[in-house]
Design a protein around this motif. Structure first.
Motif, PDB file in Angstrom:
ATOM      1  N   LEU A 141       1.509   8.745  -6.685  1.00 42.08           N
ATOM      2  CA  LEU A 141       1.844  10.167  -6.549  1.00 42.08           C
ATOM      3  C   LEU A 141       2.861  10.579  -7.598  1.00 42.08           C
ATOM      4  O   LEU A 141       2.741  11.654  -8.207  1.00 42.08           O
ATOM      5  CB  LEU A 141       2.375  10.438  -5.146  1.00 42.08           C
ATOM      6  CG  LEU A 141       2.755  11.890  -4.829  1.00 42.08           C
ATOM      7  CD1 LEU A 141       1.541  12.792  -4.912  1.00 42.08           C
ATOM      8  CD2 LEU A 141       3.408  11.982  -3.457  1.00 42.08           C
ATOM      9  N   GLN A 142       3.857   9.727  -7.824  1.00 44.87           N
ATOM     10  CA  GLN A 142       4.886  10.031  -8.824  1.00 44.87           C
ATOM     11  C   GLN A 142       4.283  10.126 -10.225  1.00 44.87           C
ATOM     12  O   GLN A 142       4.571  11.052 -10.982  1.00 44.87           O
ATOM     13  CB  GLN A 142       5.954   8.934  -8.789  1.00 44.87           C
ATOM     14  CG  GLN A 142       6.877   8.896 -10.001  1.00 44.87           C
ATOM     15  CD  GLN A 142       8.104   9.740  -9.796  1.00 44.87           C
ATOM     16  OE1 GLN A 142       8.619   9.826  -8.700  1.00 44.87           O
ATOM     17  NE2 GLN A 142       8.566  10.356 -10.858  1.00 44.87           N
ATOM     18  N   ILE A 180       7.976  15.604 -17.604  1.00 42.64           N
ATOM     19  CA  ILE A 180       8.779  16.772 -17.939  1.00 42.64           C
ATOM     20  C   ILE A 180       8.771  17.779 -16.802  1.00 42.64           C
ATOM     21  O   ILE A 180       9.779  18.439 -16.526  1.00 42.64           O
ATOM     22  CB  ILE A 180       8.268  17.412 -19.258  1.00 42.64           C
ATOM     23  CG1 ILE A 180       9.145  18.572 -19.683  1.00 42.64           C
ATOM     24  CG2 ILE A 180       6.825  17.847 -19.114  1.00 42.64           C
ATOM     25  CD1 ILE A 180      10.535  18.176 -20.085  1.00 42.64           C
ATOM     26  N   LEU A 181       7.646  17.887 -16.097  1.00 48.45           N
ATOM     27  CA  LEU A 181       7.556  18.822 -14.979  1.00 48.45           C
ATOM     28  C   LEU A 181       8.459  18.382 -13.831  1.00 48.45           C
ATOM     29  O   LEU A 181       9.176  19.205 -13.241  1.00 48.45           O
ATOM     30  CB  LEU A 181       6.106  18.933 -14.508  1.00 48.45           C
ATOM     31  CG  LEU A 181       5.850  19.839 -13.303  1.00 48.45           C
ATOM     32  CD1 LEU A 181       6.263  21.274 -13.618  1.00 48.45           C
ATOM     33  CD2 LEU A 181       4.382  19.788 -12.887  1.00 48.45           C
ATOM     34  N   VAL A 182       8.427  17.091 -13.498  1.00 53.20           N
ATOM     35  CA  VAL A 182       9.282  16.580 -12.425  1.00 53.20           C
ATOM     36  C   VAL A 182      10.750  16.776 -12.775  1.00 53.20           C
ATOM     37  O   VAL A 182      11.567  17.206 -11.936  1.00 53.20           O
ATOM     38  CB  VAL A 182       8.976  15.094 -12.166  1.00 53.20           C
ATOM     39  CG1 VAL A 182       9.928  14.519 -11.120  1.00 53.20           C
ATOM     40  CG2 VAL A 182       7.530  14.918 -11.723  1.00 53.20           C
ATOM     41  N   ALA A 183      11.110  16.482 -14.019  1.00 56.97           N
ATOM     42  CA  ALA A 183      12.506  16.638 -14.437  1.00 56.97           C
ATOM     43  C   ALA A 183      12.938  18.096 -14.395  1.00 56.97           C
ATOM     44  O   ALA A 183      14.059  18.417 -13.969  1.00 56.97           O
ATOM     45  CB  ALA A 183      12.687  16.069 -15.841  1.00 56.97           C
ATOM     46  N   ALA A 219       9.061   4.613 -11.436  1.00 56.75           N
ATOM     47  CA  ALA A 219       7.687   4.258 -11.064  1.00 56.75           C
ATOM     48  C   ALA A 219       7.009   3.422 -12.147  1.00 56.75           C
ATOM     49  O   ALA A 219       6.174   2.561 -11.842  1.00 56.75           O
ATOM     50  CB  ALA A 219       6.878   5.517 -10.774  1.00 56.75           C
ATOM     51  N   TYR A 220       7.347   3.648 -13.430  1.00 57.16           N
ATOM     52  CA  TYR A 220       6.753   2.850 -14.507  1.00 57.16           C
ATOM     53  C   TYR A 220       7.121   1.371 -14.338  1.00 57.16           C
ATOM     54  O   TYR A 220       6.265   0.485 -14.479  1.00 57.16           O
ATOM     55  CB  TYR A 220       7.243   3.347 -15.863  1.00 57.16           C
ATOM     56  CG  TYR A 220       6.779   4.736 -16.222  1.00 57.16           C
ATOM     57  CD1 TYR A 220       5.489   4.960 -16.699  1.00 57.16           C
ATOM     58  CD2 TYR A 220       7.629   5.828 -16.093  1.00 57.16           C
ATOM     59  CE1 TYR A 220       5.068   6.238 -17.029  1.00 57.16           C
ATOM     60  CE2 TYR A 220       7.214   7.109 -16.426  1.00 57.16           C
ATOM     61  CZ  TYR A 220       5.935   7.304 -16.895  1.00 57.16           C
ATOM     62  OH  TYR A 220       5.523   8.572 -17.221  1.00 57.16           O
ATOM     63  N   TYR A 221       8.385   1.121 -14.032  1.00 61.16           N
ATOM     64  CA  TYR A 221       8.824  -0.263 -13.872  1.00 61.16           C
ATOM     65  C   TYR A 221       8.233  -0.886 -12.610  1.00 61.16           C
ATOM     66  O   TYR A 221       7.895  -2.079 -12.607  1.00 61.16           O
ATOM     67  CB  TYR A 221      10.345  -0.313 -13.821  1.00 61.16           C
ATOM     68  CG  TYR A 221      11.009   0.276 -15.031  1.00 61.16           C
ATOM     69  CD1 TYR A 221      10.898  -0.335 -16.274  1.00 61.16           C
ATOM     70  CD2 TYR A 221      11.727   1.460 -14.954  1.00 61.16           C
ATOM     71  CE1 TYR A 221      11.497   0.212 -17.396  1.00 61.16           C
ATOM     72  CE2 TYR A 221      12.324   2.016 -16.066  1.00 61.16           C
ATOM     73  CZ  TYR A 221      12.203   1.389 -17.281  1.00 61.16           C
ATOM     74  OH  TYR A 221      12.785   1.939 -18.383  1.00 61.16           O
ATOM     75  N   ALA A 222       8.137  -0.096 -11.542  1.00 61.60           N
ATOM     76  CA  ALA A 222       7.571  -0.626 -10.297  1.00 61.60           C
ATOM     77  C   ALA A 222       6.126  -1.071 -10.495  1.00 61.60           C
ATOM     78  O   ALA A 222       5.733  -2.160 -10.051  1.00 61.60           O
ATOM     79  CB  ALA A 222       7.665   0.430  -9.194  1.00 61.60           C
ATOM     80  N   ARG A 223       5.343  -0.269 -11.181  1.00 59.62           N
ATOM     81  CA  ARG A 223       3.941  -0.634 -11.408  1.00 59.62           C
ATOM     82  C   ARG A 223       3.836  -1.841 -12.336  1.00 59.62           C
ATOM     83  O   ARG A 223       3.008  -2.736 -12.121  1.00 59.62           O
ATOM     84  CB  ARG A 223       3.181   0.551 -11.982  1.00 59.62           C
ATOM     85  CG  ARG A 223       1.782   0.205 -12.453  1.00 59.62           C
ATOM     86  CD  ARG A 223       0.983   1.436 -12.790  1.00 59.62           C
ATOM     87  NE  ARG A 223       0.528   2.110 -11.571  1.00 59.62           N
ATOM     88  CZ  ARG A 223      -0.267   3.183 -11.563  1.00 59.62           C
ATOM     89  NH1 ARG A 223      -0.662   3.703 -12.709  1.00 59.62           N
ATOM     90  NH2 ARG A 223      -0.634   3.732 -10.436  1.00 59.62           N
ATOM     91  N   SER A 250       0.821  -1.208   0.000  1.00 56.46           N
ATOM     92  CA  SER A 250       0.000   0.000   0.000  1.00 56.46           C
ATOM     93  C   SER A 250       0.856   1.258   0.000  1.00 56.46           C
ATOM     94  O   SER A 250       0.607   2.200  -0.765  1.00 56.46           O
ATOM     95  CB  SER A 250      -0.933  -0.015   1.212  1.00 56.46           C
ATOM     96  OG  SER A 250      -1.716   1.159   1.257  1.00 56.46           O
ATOM     97  N   ILE A 251       1.883   1.293   0.853  1.00 55.21           N
ATOM     98  CA  ILE A 251       2.736   2.480   0.934  1.00 55.21           C
ATOM     99  C   ILE A 251       3.493   2.696  -0.373  1.00 55.21           C
ATOM    100  O   ILE A 251       3.553   3.814  -0.907  1.00 55.21           O
ATOM    101  CB  ILE A 251       3.718   2.342   2.116  1.00 55.21           C
ATOM    102  CG1 ILE A 251       2.950   2.365   3.445  1.00 55.21           C
ATOM    103  CG2 ILE A 251       4.756   3.464   2.085  1.00 55.21           C
ATOM    104  CD1 ILE A 251       3.821   2.085   4.647  1.00 55.21           C
ATOM    105  N   ILE A 252       4.077   1.609  -0.899  1.00 57.07           N
ATOM    106  CA  ILE A 252       4.863   1.742  -2.130  1.00 57.07           C
ATOM    107  C   ILE A 252       3.994   2.201  -3.292  1.00 57.07           C
ATOM    108  O   ILE A 252       4.373   3.104  -4.061  1.00 57.07           O
ATOM    109  CB  ILE A 252       5.555   0.408  -2.457  1.00 57.07           C
ATOM    110  CG1 ILE A 252       6.659   0.121  -1.442  1.00 57.07           C
ATOM    111  CG2 ILE A 252       6.149   0.441  -3.876  1.00 57.07           C
ATOM    112  CD1 ILE A 252       7.347  -1.209  -1.623  1.00 57.07           C
TER     113      ILE A 252
END
Length: 310
Positions: free
Chosen positions: A149-150, A156-159, A183-187, A141-143
């Motif tokens: 959120l990420q 582009i905004l985060v970068a 985050a893409y790989y984690a999901r 749940s936390i991860i």
């Protein structure tokens, strides 16, 4: 009747090697079913080799001031240097750099940044995602809330925010791309690992009292790799495009480093004056690179997961 028998024998002869071939040979045969993908793979490998051996195959080091002459600046494609020793096949920029050499050096930077950031982000996201799926509960749940959120913010905004804080630099660009991509790989790996987690071989490994580390990294994780390979291939192209965008905006790699985004930015102000080649050819190189990698990724997806094949 004879024609039917011949057609059947021909089809059987064509299929027989696939049944006897190794898994790698079958994979290569299925990948080769798409001529477009094979051509894209050839283009990608060619661009990679050009970037790798840029110092040996380019007629000029465009970032060595001793080899530049500002008097050679703004030469159109096909022109020859004043001393007649060099032909500028793609012209020169305002600093007298050979555009062909600059593009090849820029490819090395763009491909290197894209590949390195993808490999590190893949390792981080893969480990976090598989742990979330394996342990579940509060850990999952936390991860996943952090992942959600990420992914809720544009990459582009985060970068841009990260580079505004960290400043310019190749290492800082790679770090920003890692933060954007993991985050893409984690999901992705979490979704696959949740399915694998319920299978018998994982339950058998748990019944044998194997350690969590051994179950996760020797049994669960290897079976989650096929979709990650596809995602990683596409993300390399996305990382290259993002790095080029950041460099074009002036917050990516410094101006002393070769980059396709910087080359496009350098020639942007000259587009309306008729000196199109300064920005046009780096833009074509960037486009070809991204399209070729994406086509390879699409075919990998079709081979590794035939259910998604259109």
């Amino acid at each position: 009747m004879t024609d039917t028998l011949k057609a059947t024998e021909t089809r059987a002869a064509r299929l027989r090697p696939h049944w006897r071939a190794t898994p790698m040979a079958r994979f290569a045969a299925e990948f080769a079913d798409s001529p477009v993908a094979v051509a894209a793979l050839f283009v990608t490998l060619t661009l990679g080799l050009l970037a790798l051996f840029a110092n040996f195959i380019t007629p000029q080091n465009p970032y060595d001031l001793m080899q530049l002459d500002i008097m050679e600046g703004m030469q159109p494609p096909g022109s020859t240097s004043f001393d007649g020793t060099m032909t500028y096949h793609l012209g020169t920029d305002q600093q007298g750099r050979d555009m062909l050499s600059a593009i090849i050096f820029g490819l090395r930077m763009s491909l290197g940044v894209g590949a390195m950031s993808t490999v590190i982000a893949l390792s981080v996201g893969m480990s976090i995602g598989v742990l979330a799926a394996y342990f579940g509960g509060r850990v999952d749940s936390i991860i996943m809330r952090i992942v959600d959120l990420q992914l809720s913010f544009p990459a582009i905004l985060v970068a841009l925010i990260l580079l505004a804080v960290l400043g310019k630099g190749v290492d800082k660009v790679i770090f920003a791309l890692i933060i954007v991509q993991w985050a893409y790989y984690a999901r992705t790996v979490r979704g696959t690992a949740l399915v694998e987690r319920r299978k018998e071989y994982i339950e058998a490994a748990s019944c044998l009292a194997l350690s969590h580390r051994r179950i996760v990294f020797r049994h669960l994780l290897p079976n989650c790799l096929p979709p990650l390979i596809v995602v990683a291939t596409v993300q390399v192209a996305n990382a290259i495009a993002l790095e080029a965008t950041l460099s074009f905006l002036g917050v990516g790699v410094p101006i002393t480093e070769p980059s396709l985004g910087l080359l496009i930015a350098n020639g942007y102000d000259y587009m309306l004056s008729g000196r199109y080649w300064i920005a046009f050819f780096p833009g074509v190189a960037l486009l070809v690179t991204i399209v070729a990698i994406n086509l390879v990724g699409d075919q990998l997806r079709d081979v590794l997961n035939p259910r998604l094949k259109r």
